[in-house]
Scaffold this motif. Structure first.
Motif, PDB file in Angstrom:
ATOM      1  N   CYS A 272       0.090  -0.818   0.004  1.00  0.00           N
ATOM      2  CA  CYS A 272       0.056   0.073   0.583  1.00  0.00           C
ATOM      3  C   CYS A 272       1.147   1.387   0.020  1.00  0.00           C
ATOM      4  CB  CYS A 272      -0.925   0.046   0.815  1.00  0.00           C
ATOM      5  SG  CYS A 272      -1.924   1.464   1.736  1.00  0.00           S
ATOM      6  N   GLN A 273       1.196   1.759  -1.067  1.00  0.00           N
ATOM      7  CA  GLN A 273       1.761   3.500  -1.234  1.00  0.00           C
ATOM      8  C   GLN A 273       1.293   4.272  -0.819  1.00  0.00           C
ATOM      9  OE1 GLN A 273       5.267   3.022  -2.999  1.00  0.00           O
ATOM     10  NE2 GLN A 273       3.765   0.628  -2.473  1.00  0.00           N
ATOM     11  N   LEU A 274       2.103   5.096  -0.516  1.00  0.00           N
ATOM     12  CA  LEU A 274       1.518   6.665   0.206  1.00  0.00           C
ATOM     13  C   LEU A 274       2.530   7.177  -0.942  1.00  0.00           C
ATOM     14  CD1 LEU A 274       1.277   5.180   3.717  1.00  0.00           C
ATOM     15  CD2 LEU A 274       0.646   7.527   4.084  1.00  0.00           C
ATOM     16  N   SER A 275       1.517   8.417  -0.909  1.00  0.00           N
ATOM     17  CA  SER A 275       2.498   9.262  -2.100  1.00  0.00           C
ATOM     18  C   SER A 275       3.765  10.483  -1.429  1.00  0.00           C
ATOM     19  CB  SER A 275       1.784  10.706  -2.908  1.00  0.00           C
ATOM     20  OG  SER A 275       0.765  10.626  -1.551  1.00  0.00           O
ATOM     21  N   ARG A 276       4.072  11.140  -2.011  1.00  0.00           N
ATOM     22  CA  ARG A 276       5.308  11.760  -1.499  1.00  0.00           C
ATOM     23  C   ARG A 276       5.211  13.618  -1.532  1.00  0.00           C
ATOM     24  NH1 ARG A 276       9.388   9.473  -5.453  1.00  0.00           N
ATOM     25  NH2 ARG A 276       7.519   9.598  -7.209  1.00  0.00           N
ATOM     26  N   ALA A 277       4.104  13.468  -0.793  1.00  0.00           N
ATOM     27  CA  ALA A 277       4.253  14.910  -1.093  1.00  0.00           C
ATOM     28  C   ALA A 277       4.757  15.499   0.859  1.00  0.00           C
ATOM     29  CB  ALA A 277       2.794  14.850  -1.022  1.00  0.00           C
ATOM     30  N   ILE A 278       5.080  17.220  -0.096  1.00  0.00           N
ATOM     31  CA  ILE A 278       5.134  18.062   0.837  1.00  0.00           C
ATOM     32  C   ILE A 278       4.975  19.399   0.606  1.00  0.00           C
ATOM     33  CG2 ILE A 278       7.790  17.110   1.108  1.00  0.00           C
ATOM     34  CD1 ILE A 278       8.821  20.202  -1.151  1.00  0.00           C
ATOM     35  N   LYS A 279       4.837  21.027   1.429  1.00  0.00           N
ATOM     36  CA  LYS A 279       3.619  21.656   1.485  1.00  0.00           C
ATOM     37  C   LYS A 279       4.447  22.949   1.815  1.00  0.00           C
ATOM     38  CE  LYS A 279      -0.907  21.510   1.849  1.00  0.00           C
ATOM     39  NZ  LYS A 279      -2.136  21.290   2.429  1.00  0.00           N
ATOM     40  N   ILE A 280       5.334  24.055   1.218  1.00  0.00           N
ATOM     41  CA  ILE A 280       6.380  25.626   1.395  1.00  0.00           C
ATOM     42  C   ILE A 280       4.957  25.620   1.889  1.00  0.00           C
ATOM     43  CG2 ILE A 280       7.565  26.361   0.573  1.00  0.00           C
ATOM     44  CD1 ILE A 280       8.984  24.811  -0.761  1.00  0.00           C
ATOM     45  N   SER A 281       5.114  26.488   3.140  1.00  0.00           N
ATOM     46  CA  SER A 281       3.865  27.667   3.584  1.00  0.00           C
ATOM     47  C   SER A 281       4.686  29.082   3.322  1.00  0.00           C
ATOM     48  CB  SER A 281       3.034  27.901   4.361  1.00  0.00           C
ATOM     49  OG  SER A 281       2.224  26.481   3.922  1.00  0.00           O
ATOM     50  N   TRP A 282       4.008  30.676   2.925  1.00  0.00           N
ATOM     51  CA  TRP A 282       5.019  32.311   2.785  1.00  0.00           C
ATOM     52  C   TRP A 282       4.086  31.994   3.341  1.00  0.00           C
ATOM     53  CZ3 TRP A 282       4.822  29.453  -2.209  1.00  0.00           C
ATOM     54  CH2 TRP A 282       5.759  28.863  -2.124  1.00  0.00           C
ATOM     55  N   HIS A 283       4.175  32.999   4.673  1.00  0.00           N
ATOM     56  CA  HIS A 283       3.450  34.450   4.929  1.00  0.00           C
ATOM     57  C   HIS A 283       4.054  36.067   4.170  1.00  0.00           C
ATOM     58  CE1 HIS A 283       3.081  36.897   8.665  1.00  0.00           C
ATOM     59  NE2 HIS A 283       2.263  37.251   7.996  1.00  0.00           N
ATOM     60  N   PHE A 284       2.924  36.429   4.116  1.00  0.00           N
ATOM     61  CA  PHE A 284       3.532  37.829   2.611  1.00  0.00           C
ATOM     62  C   PHE A 284       2.987  38.882   3.570  1.00  0.00           C
ATOM     63  CE2 PHE A 284       3.866  34.844  -0.216  1.00  0.00           C
ATOM     64  CZ  PHE A 284       4.779  34.581  -0.334  1.00  0.00           C
ATOM     65  N   LYS A 285       3.214  40.035   3.319  1.00  0.00           N
ATOM     66  CA  LYS A 285       3.032  41.402   4.138  1.00  0.00           C
ATOM     67  C   LYS A 285       1.139  41.562   3.988  1.00  0.00           C
ATOM     68  CE  LYS A 285       6.964  43.366   4.151  1.00  0.00           C
ATOM     69  NZ  LYS A 285       8.324  43.988   3.417  1.00  0.00           N
ATOM     70  N   GLU A 286       1.159  41.239   2.572  1.00  0.00           N
ATOM     71  CA  GLU A 286      -0.160  41.583   2.108  1.00  0.00           C
ATOM     72  C   GLU A 286      -0.636  40.235   0.976  1.00  0.00           C
ATOM     73  OE1 GLU A 286      -0.512  44.434  -0.750  1.00  0.00           O
ATOM     74  OE2 GLU A 286      -0.598  45.397   1.395  1.00  0.00           O
ATOM     75  N   ALA A 287      -1.622  39.539   0.836  1.00  0.00           N
ATOM     76  CA  ALA A 287      -2.299  39.137  -0.335  1.00  0.00           C
ATOM     77  C   ALA A 287      -2.015  39.641  -1.686  1.00  0.00           C
ATOM     78  CB  ALA A 287      -3.575  38.573  -0.068  1.00  0.00           C
ATOM     79  N   TRP A 288      -0.845  39.727  -1.738  1.00  0.00           N
ATOM     80  CA  TRP A 288      -0.344  39.950  -3.696  1.00  0.00           C
ATOM     81  C   TRP A 288      -1.354  39.856  -4.526  1.00  0.00           C
ATOM     82  CZ3 TRP A 288       1.899  36.806  -5.914  1.00  0.00           C
ATOM     83  CH2 TRP A 288       2.670  35.916  -5.452  1.00  0.00           C
ATOM     84  N   TRP A 289      -0.615  38.669  -4.519  1.00  0.00           N
ATOM     85  CA  TRP A 289      -1.307  37.954  -5.507  1.00  0.00           C
ATOM     86  C   TRP A 289      -3.535  38.971  -6.261  1.00  0.00           C
ATOM     87  CZ3 TRP A 289      -0.498  35.282  -1.180  1.00  0.00           C
ATOM     88  CH2 TRP A 289      -0.808  35.562  -0.329  1.00  0.00           C
ATOM     89  N   LYS A 290      -3.839  39.047  -4.932  1.00  0.00           N
ATOM     90  CA  LYS A 290      -5.277  39.411  -5.253  1.00  0.00           C
ATOM     91  C   LYS A 290      -4.630  41.072  -6.437  1.00  0.00           C
ATOM     92  CE  LYS A 290      -7.856  37.449  -1.857  1.00  0.00           C
ATOM     93  NZ  LYS A 290      -7.873  37.483  -0.292  1.00  0.00           N
ATOM     94  N   ASN A 291      -3.589  41.568  -6.215  1.00  0.00           N
ATOM     95  CA  ASN A 291      -3.683  42.635  -6.663  1.00  0.00           C
ATOM     96  C   ASN A 291      -3.497  41.944  -8.811  1.00  0.00           C
ATOM     97  OD1 ASN A 291      -3.245  44.324  -4.904  1.00  0.00           O
ATOM     98  ND2 ASN A 291      -1.205  44.549  -5.006  1.00  0.00           N
ATOM     99  N   HIS A 292      -3.192  41.605  -8.765  1.00  0.00           N
ATOM    100  CA  HIS A 292      -3.339  40.707 -10.473  1.00  0.00           C
ATOM    101  C   HIS A 292      -4.375  40.303 -10.598  1.00  0.00           C
ATOM    102  CE1 HIS A 292       1.233  40.861 -10.952  1.00  0.00           C
ATOM    103  NE2 HIS A 292       0.859  40.876  -9.224  1.00  0.00           N
ATOM    104  N   ALA A 293      -5.727  40.388  -9.981  1.00  0.00           N
ATOM    105  CA  ALA A 293      -7.111  39.614 -10.047  1.00  0.00           C
ATOM    106  C   ALA A 293      -6.695  37.761 -10.035  1.00  0.00           C
ATOM    107  CB  ALA A 293      -7.736  39.915 -11.599  1.00  0.00           C
ATOM    108  N   TRP A 294      -5.983  37.548  -9.180  1.00  0.00           N
ATOM    109  CA  TRP A 294      -5.781  36.213  -9.509  1.00  0.00           C
ATOM    110  C   TRP A 294      -6.307  35.680  -7.211  1.00  0.00           C
ATOM    111  CZ3 TRP A 294      -0.881  34.417  -8.279  1.00  0.00           C
ATOM    112  CH2 TRP A 294       0.052  33.161  -8.280  1.00  0.00           C
TER     113      TRP A 294
END
Ligand SMILES: Cc1cc2nc3c(=O)[nH]c(=O)nc-3n(C[C@H](O)[C@H](O)[C@H](O)COP(=O)(O)OP(=O)(O)OC[C@H]3O[C@@H](n4cnc5c(N)ncnc54)[C@H](O)[C@@H]3O)c2cc1C
Length: 435
Positions: A272-294
């Motif tokens: 029974c196999q388990l997937s190989r996955a990692i998560k990287i999380s970054w804290h930013f001063k603000e959600a800059w992605w929203k400025n890109h309508a994204w």
């Protein structure tokens, strides 16, 4: 009648709740110092919260949605922003996907639907599908796509669901899982998240239990005889009438069973196999992605593979989810947080300017999981799958690897319901005994 539950992730917590409701006395044990297992919300203070493990709830994950409602919690809908697709220096969004990729996506989906028609349940009944069980999802996607971009897109999309490279996933097992999706309409995939984080629900579940849970207790050995089961932990023994083991396969493999488990069970756990996955999380001063309508969600062809807005509290957090060989490469890097930030900044220079701090969660080296979640390897369905779930005398098995919603939080809850029903049925058929 005393039932032990070992492992207090989602399956163990739900099993404990259901056992208590059915009138059983329980004894609860967990190796970590907290409940939730592969569900864990990291609280870094100042409103910086993010999920290190399982996060998304599909719209048809009815059990988990009902469970949230039991605690007066409403599943948190994802934003309406369409996912960004980034391929070879060009980008678009999933609702305006490139024609060649769209055609390939539709071609794959049509082929999957045709193949799912007539598939029997349980999956191992499909002995005629020996060839499918030996083949990989990558073989299948290559056969049903015509453009390079289309192949990249379908591979990225389905890899995310499996948590590993698709040349490690067997076609028959994948099709069996796909049967769960056949009735989906519109955007039901990853429709919700846990309001306030998954740990909130896990702690609420723990809080309803009458029995005290014992944390930091690592199961090492299980001895069973005609009258009960002795659980041997690193720091002592406990006696119960029956036990539910919710340990993920790699952790289960380390437990010594006396008498030994059947050959079929041992081989099924090992395969029974388990997937190989990692998560990287970054804290930013603000959600800059929203400025890109994204909205922050992206499938990309660089080594970050996938990102989304992982904020749970007031603070802006973006998470990247990296699977397969790439995950293995990332965890060997000296500083994945900053190297990931560099990759992100190549696409969005604001990322480095807005960066505050970051974290990486490596599930492959997590001592009590050794992988993210179950996927069905080539050959697993016909050779092993039937052996993973059944009880062995007084020892019962639950966890996402024993469910039809394999590898999902929904599957963990499903397995808890199934295993408690199994015990209730046995106990109502047998005369009462006590350990
Ligand atoms: C990075 C990541 C992303 C994911 N994303 C999603 C998602 O978006 N949606 C989704 O549906 N699912 C997702 N999942 C999968 C989901 O988190 C799991 O399917 C689910 O949480 C499994 O629950 P479980 O109870 O079966 O196992 P676990 O949560 O692993 O619980 C088993 C428990 O057993 C304990 N244990 C292990 N060994 C011992 C021992 N020897 N003695 C005592 N206790 C022991 C462990 O500490 C653990 O608490 C993701 C998982 C990861 C890691």
């Amino acid at each position: 009648m005393r039932v032990g539950v070992v492992g207090l992730g989602m399956s163990g917590l739900r099993a404990a709740m259901l056992l208590e409701r059915a009138g059983f006395e329980t004894k609860l044990f967990e190796a970590r110092g907290r409940p939730g297992g592969r569900l864990h919300t990291s609280d870094e203070g100042d409103g910086v919260l993010y999920e290190t493990g399982g996060e998304w709830i599909d719209a048809d994950h009815e059990r988990i949605i009902d469970l949230l409602k039991e605690f007066d919690l409403e599943p948190d809908p994802k934003g309406a922003w369409p996912k960004r697709l980034q391929y070879r220096g060009k980008h678009t969004t999933e609702d305006l996907i490139w024609t060649d990729a769209l055609e390939d996506d539709l071609r794959v989906e049509r082929a999957v639907r045709d193949m799912c028609e007539g598939l029997k349940s349980p999956a191992w009944e499909n002995v005629q599908a020996l060839d499918w069980d030996r083949r990989t999802v990558t073989d299948f996607l290559c056969e049903h796509t015509e453009s390079e971009r289309g192949l990249w897109y379908v591979n990225a999309k389905y890899r995310s669901d499996e948590g590993d490279d698709l040349d490690r996933v067997g076609l028959l097992g994948w099709l069996a899982g796909f049967q769960n999706y056949l009735d989906r309409e519109g955007d039901e995939l990853s429709a919700f998240r846990f309001p306030g984080g998954a740990s909130r629900l896990c702690n609420l579940m723990l809080g309803t239990l009458k029995t005290e849970a014992h944390f930091s207790r690592v199961l090492e050995r299980v001895r069973q005889d005609a009258t009960g089961v002795t659980l041997v932990f690193s720091d002592g023994e406990e006696r119960v009438d029956r036990v539910i083991l919710t340990l993920p396969p790699r952790a289960l493999e380390k437990v010594v069973f006396e008498p030994a488990l059947s050959v079929g069970k041992r081989c099924a756990i090992e395969a029974c196999q388990l997937s190989r996955a990692i998560k990287i999380s970054w804290h930013f001063k603000e959600a800059w992605w929203k400025n890109h309508a994204w909205g922050g969600s992206m499938l990309c062809d660089n080594s970050l593979q996938q990102t989304w807005d992982g904020s749970l509290g007031d603070a802006a957090v973006m998470s990247a989810y990296i699977c397969g060989d790439e995950a293995t490469r990332w965890i060997q890097k000296g500083d994945p947080v900053n190297e990931g930030l560099f990759e992100l900044s190549q696409l969005f220079p604001e990322a480095s300017k807005q960066f505050v701090r970051g974290w990486v969660h490596d599930w492959v080296r997590d001592p009590y999981a050794q992988g993210a979640f179950t996927h069905l390897a080539p050959g697993y369905v016909l050779e092993h799958m039937r052996y993973i779930t059944p009880q062995e005398s007084r020892v019962h098995f639950a966890g996402d690897h024993t469910a039809t919603w394999t590898g999902f939080i929904e599957g963990a809850v499903e397995s808890a319901e199934r295993v408690v029903a199994e015990i209730v049925a046995i106990e109502s058929a047998e005369p009462k005994s006590s350990a």
